[in-house]
Design an enzyme around this catalytic site. Structure first.
Site, mmCIF file in Angstrom:
data_model
loop_
_atom_site.group_PDB
_atom_site.id
_atom_site.type_symbol
_atom_site.label_atom_id
_atom_site.label_comp_id
_atom_site.label_asym_id
_atom_site.label_seq_id
_atom_site.Cartn_x
_atom_site.Cartn_y
_atom_site.Cartn_z
ATOM 1 N N PRO A 125 0.981 -1.075 -0.038
ATOM 2 C CA PRO A 125 0.116 0.035 -0.116
ATOM 3 C C PRO A 125 1.072 1.336 -0.066
ATOM 4 O O PRO A 125 2.013 1.171 0.597
ATOM 5 C CB PRO A 125 -0.625 -0.171 1.414
ATOM 6 C CG PRO A 125 -0.423 -1.111 2.068
ATOM 7 C CD PRO A 125 0.701 -1.940 1.063
ATOM 8 N N GLU A 343 15.839 -2.243 26.196
ATOM 9 C CA GLU A 343 15.969 -1.445 25.181
ATOM 10 C C GLU A 343 17.692 -1.509 24.878
ATOM 11 O O GLU A 343 18.143 -1.581 23.790
ATOM 12 C CB GLU A 343 15.503 -0.150 25.115
ATOM 13 C CG GLU A 343 13.947 0.081 24.976
ATOM 14 C CD GLU A 343 13.157 -0.963 24.001
ATOM 15 O OE1 GLU A 343 13.848 -1.181 22.627
ATOM 16 O OE2 GLU A 343 12.239 -1.378 24.202
HETATM 17 P P1 ATP Z 1 -3.079 1.797 -1.944
HETATM 18 O O1 ATP Z 1 -2.512 0.506 -2.579
HETATM 19 O O2 ATP Z 1 -3.172 1.717 -0.438
HETATM 20 O O3 ATP Z 1 -4.319 2.291 -2.578
HETATM 21 P P2 ATP Z 1 -1.607 3.312 -3.685
HETATM 22 O O4 ATP Z 1 -0.113 2.240 -3.981
HETATM 23 O O5 ATP Z 1 -2.473 3.470 -4.701
HETATM 24 O O6 ATP Z 1 -1.862 2.834 -2.372
HETATM 25 P P3 ATP Z 1 -1.254 6.312 -3.690
HETATM 26 O O7 ATP Z 1 -2.599 6.333 -3.309
HETATM 27 O O8 ATP Z 1 -1.065 6.434 -5.199
HETATM 28 O O9 ATP Z 1 -0.741 4.764 -3.273
HETATM 29 O O10 ATP Z 1 -0.459 7.088 -3.017
HETATM 30 C C1 ATP Z 1 -0.749 7.793 -1.827
HETATM 31 C C2 ATP Z 1 0.034 8.980 -1.634
HETATM 32 O O11 ATP Z 1 1.480 8.843 -1.711
HETATM 33 C C3 ATP Z 1 0.074 9.820 -2.908
HETATM 34 O O12 ATP Z 1 -1.356 10.561 -3.186
HETATM 35 C C4 ATP Z 1 1.373 10.793 -3.088
HETATM 36 O O13 ATP Z 1 1.244 11.888 -1.961
HETATM 37 C C5 ATP Z 1 2.074 9.839 -2.371
HETATM 38 N N1 ATP Z 1 2.920 9.081 -3.320
HETATM 39 C C6 ATP Z 1 3.277 7.893 -3.285
HETATM 40 N N2 ATP Z 1 4.092 7.223 -4.179
HETATM 41 C C7 ATP Z 1 4.606 8.522 -4.613
HETATM 42 C C8 ATP Z 1 5.505 8.735 -5.800
HETATM 43 N N3 ATP Z 1 6.270 7.837 -6.423
HETATM 44 N N4 ATP Z 1 6.232 10.189 -6.022
HETATM 45 C C9 ATP Z 1 5.107 11.152 -5.362
HETATM 46 N N5 ATP Z 1 4.077 10.829 -4.360
HETATM 47 C C10 ATP Z 1 3.957 9.544 -4.068
#
Ligand code: ATP
Length: 513
Positions: A125, A343
């Protein structure tokens, strides 16, 4: 409900018919008329109730379809581009075909080339799967429909399938369009004998829609899941989700890039060193890094400073890594002492066995932990040797070992350490084939039962030997462990600089084998 209703009507009908026959036989004309009238009442009741059930169902269908029946102007056309997605260069390159195809279909037609209809992004995630899908839509100037697999999971047969149909109809109208389905495993998990009719219908409809795409259609489905292993084989067949792309946690270079993206609009003090932050955040996802940047900004606001400092970032890293600090914890002096030695035991073992770089040791409770050692590897690691895994187990058990040595008894405080140590021991045996009597075996859930006894013996051998090593390690460094624990009792925390200083004052014993 429907079955019971039919049964009731049938029961009344038969009962009434028996009364009619009896009334006719005994020439009871009044009763006969009443029973005939009752036939009409039963028929009316049946019609009214049936109408009520159907209305309820169609309401359900209507509310479900509304989800995807937004007006054109309401549909997202994301302004996000690949520039907003830091790192993940190989994935961007892989997705470039899709964007190029949407922007210039003729080129592909002339070559007789087909691009994938479906792309599956999978991985832990918060790694940017949704962001990447939006960027594909932004780069190709396509409409973007967001949906989640759970939106198609319904009680009533046909509702999920109807939603799928509506979603694809809508996408075709809005083409070029990217349909993004988050948690696609909820909609397309493996079918088995216990699967229900509704779930199967929904999945079948989804497969039909994917198969039904014409090459002239510029509708692309991007699915995302954290659990690729749960997906039905049919989903992954060529022609459906053709491309499966793993999106993992960012490496050091990507972490620097992500931090830069999330700090570019924030006022930073000159001392803020993004590369330092990236080094301290090994294993963090993009979402966690974005969260750190935000938490640092919130901290600066709270402290009423004009710019965000490195200290604000350190505070944010600790908060995200170790959880929320417990204010005014109600801990006895004895418990505090046990936690300090526990710790200290972890820290001594970690430093001697060279497991990760310790950033901080603390006995200020955070979330459910009464104390913690904050440590990260110096560099990104992808493989570990057997000895390194055994050393990790030893570090995890050294907290309990310190309790036994200094207090002559053990506490419940080691529960999480034991869980982690046992997991590593089982992985060492089953996943990496490193057990001393079971070398080069790979054991999965199916074959586990055949080796259960041997695996248990191997695991207890590993844990017992590691615990002996932990006891030996702490006993041979008893003054060092005591000094660190006493410092913790007095000051509650030790940072990496102070820790290095304490270590340099003690001559260390050789590492146990
Ligand atoms: P999930 O599997 O939980 O749905 P996901 O993989 O779809 O998660 P996103 O929702 O695309 O993840 O990412 C959440 C947030 O993390 C984004 O809105 C962004 O702010 C930040 N983020 C994640 N990866 C990047 C990246 N490669 N560059 C910039 N921001 C990122």
């Amino acid at each position: 409900m429907k079955k019971r209703f039919h049964f009731l009507i049938l029961f009344f009908f038969i009962y009434n018919t028996i009364i009619v026959i009896l009334a006719k036989k005994n020439s009871m004309s009044t009763l006969l008329y009443i029973c005939i009238a009752l036939y009409f009442v039963i028929a009316l009741l049946y019609w009214l109730t049936y109408r009520f059930i159907n209305k309820k169902k169609s309401n359900q269908l209507a509310s479900s379809t509304n989800l995807f029946e937004k007006k054109k102007s309401e549909l997202d056309k994301p302004e996000i581009s690949f520039k907003d997605v830091a790192g993940l260069e190989e994935i961007k390159e892989e997705l470039f075909d899709i964007i190029d195809y949407i922007n210039d279909r003729d080129k592909y037609k002339k070559m007789g080339a087909k691009v994938p209809k479906g792309i599956l992004l999978y991985g832990p995630p918060g790694t940017g799967k949704t962001l990447m899908a939006k960027a594909v839509a932004g780069e190709s100037n396509s409409s973007f429909i967001y949906s989640s697999g759970s939106e198609f999971v319904e009680k009533y047969v046909g509702v999920g399938a109807k939603r799928i149909r509506t979603l694809f109809e809508r996408a075709r109208k809005e083409a070029p369009c990217i349909i993004f389905i988050d948690e696609v495993d909820a909609l397309g998990s493996k079918r088995n004998s216990e699967s229900n009719n509704e779930k199967d219908q929904t999945l079948n409809q989804f497969l039909v829609e994917l198969d039904g795409f014409k090459d002239s259609n510029t509708v692309i489905v991007i699915g995302a899941t954290n659990r690729l292993d749960l997906l039905d084989e049919a989903m992954l067949r060529p022609g459906r989700f053709d491309r499966k792309i793993y999106v993992g946690n960012p490496n050091y270079i990507s972490r620097v890039k992500i931090l830069k993206v999330h700090t570019k609009d924030k006022p930073l003090e000159k001392n803020v060193n993004v590369t330092e932050i990236a080094k301290k955040t090994h294993g963090f996802s993009g979402a966690q890094l974005a969260n750190i940047a935000n938490e640092a900004a919130l901290r600066a606001i709270k402290l009423n400073t004009k710019k965000i400092t490195q200290d604000n970032f350190n505070f944010a890293i600790e908060k995200v890594a170790a959880g929320l600090e417990v204010k005014n914890p109600n801990i006895s002096d004895k418990e505090k002492k046990i936690v300090a030695f526990h710790e200290s035991g972890h820290a001594v073992a970690a430093k001697i066995l060279n497991i990760d770089k310790i950033q901080k040791i603390s006995i200020i409770p955070r979330d459910q932990a009464l104390g913690y050692v904050l440590k990260f590897p110096d560099e990104d690691r992808y493989i570990y040797t057997k000895q390194e895994l055994l050393n990790r187990i030893c570090v995890l058990l050294s907290g309990r070992a310190a309790e036994e040595i200094f207090f002559n008894e053990i506490s419940t405080g080691a529960s999480n350490d034991l869980k982690e140590a046992t997991n590593i021991a089982y992985e060492l045996i089953c996943k990496y084939g490193m057990g001393s009597n079971m070398e080069n075996f790979y054991i999965n859930e199916v074959t586990f039962k055949y080796y259960a006894r041997s695996i248990k013996n191997e695991a207890s051998k590993i844990i017992n030997l590691s615990y002996k090593n932990s006891l030996h390690l702490i006993r041979t460094n008893i003054d060092l462990t005591t000094t660190i624990a006493n410092h913790l009792i007095e000051n509650e925390c030790i940072d990496s600089i102070k820790l290095d200083k304490i270590f340099s004052e003690y001559l260390l014993e050789p590492v146990p084998n």
